[in-house]
Design an enzyme around this catalytic site. Sequence first.
Site: not given
Length: 549
Positions: A211, A217, A272-273, A358, A389, A513
């Site tokens: 965005k 990253e 973003g999410r 978030e 399990h 960050k």
Amino acid sequence: MNADGRTRLNQTSEWTALAKHREELGEVRLRELFAADPGRGSAYTLRVGDLYVDYSKHLVTDDTLRLLRELAAATDVFGLRDAMFRGERINTTENRAVLHTALRSPRDAVVEVDGENVVPGVHAVLDRMAAFADRVRSGEWTGHTGKRIRNVVNIGIGGSDLGPAMAYEVLRAFTDRSLTVRFVSNVDGADLHEAIRDLDPAETLFIVASKTFTTIETVTNATSARAWLLEALGDEAAVARHFVALSTNAEKVSEFGIDTANMFEFWDWVGGRYSYDSAIGLSLMIAIGPDRFREMLDGFRIVDEHFRTAPPESNVPLLLGLLGIWYGNFHDAQSHAVLPYSHYLSKFTAYLQQLDMESNGKYVGRDGREVEWQTGPVVWGTPGTNGQHAYYQLIHQGTKLIPADFIGFARPVAELSDRLKAQHDLLMANFFAQTQALAFGKTPEEVRGEGVPEELVPHKTFRGNHPTTTILAPELTPSVLGQLVALYEHKVFVQGAVWNIDSFDQWGVELGKVLAKRVEPALTEGADVPGLDPSTAALVATYRELRGR
Ligand code: F6P
């Protein structure tokens, strides 16, 4: 009283009434609730789109639900909802509208931000994406050397990765199986290495999804991917055929070297999410094709319309949000499990972690004051039956209250062989058995009745009373996926509205960050980082030593 004129949430009469009701209910037993009202199993259910939602196995009575709805009314959840749909700037700390719902609105809808209808722009981008996806899928869009594109690698992180990566996995059975689609997010070079090590650069398309186009990253991985491509193809001009960008930031995209003609845009009113149904979904659209992508958007829209118009008594996102508040705020539950009984939903809970945590992982309210109540839960879970399990033991017999959502489907995906389709009933038998066991447990008398030696009776007893929601759909289709995602988006919205927090900012990720940027020169150049705390300084020194620097 708040600065905004609202009474503090925990001082409202509706909150106090719920606290009193919780005390009066005490250890209400699901066994008793069902014994008192055998019709509960069908009465406490709702439908939205293709989703059948059973909330009968919750520690609630009609009074609980009424009191929860009164809390929603007192906190004006629907007022904020309407403001969101109208395009008001309800993300106050970033002064932005919140309009992911416009991403799936029909062509003729009008949704205005600052007097401008955003819907034509949404459809213009969807149309460009569709044209591009078709060209890649048909082989018309070739790489620099004229070879057909056979591999698509999405580079992005957070909302620019989790959504498309999750949806690609969910809809695998609908994808073009001749394409290899991979997702790279981690700045750990191993991620990109594993994604491209067996690919032919001449057949590979990179989709750089960001965005802001400033995320370290993503920019780092995209730069390395470009170097890998150029090393093989040896010509700068190749970038134009092998890189496209998904972003709101045209300037940064062209600074990176991607022609803005190859950029698919979205807007600052898409968080973003909340973005994988925007241009961020291009990798998914290439994989499943534009028609399936549009079916998914239709699914989102079904739940949007339901959330916007259904009355409180039958509004599913409202109900799910309020149930979470009941457990988090009145039973001290700390987490919420989402347990899908479909292997295709293996990344669904990871996606929801960002969506929920978030959005609602905040201790400061919209009024700038610290809240005095629990906000977002820890969201976790993996597909059944695997979890059974591993960690279900703790849900059944541990000391923590863990409300859970069980998501299952009546039919397996069409592509499975008959033999594998037959396994579906066994999968679903487990699905139904688990919520039954969680709710009703097994009494000591029942255990004794099976002839279990007395010393083992306590160990084999299940207290039960573990609340679950069951969501059942006919089949896992693109539309159903859209419905599920919109359901959780709006559930998260409801909770943020009641807690009076801004669910659409994420300041909490910034500090890490900034500090990473500050520490990096100490690792690479041994630079002195002023103000480094003694623990971190010693760790950095040890790291350098182990790294041989
Ligand atoms: O750091 C968190 C975050 O901003 C998320 O909210 C976002 O989804 C992610 O980083 C990626 O951001 P971008 O799409 O701008 O690269």
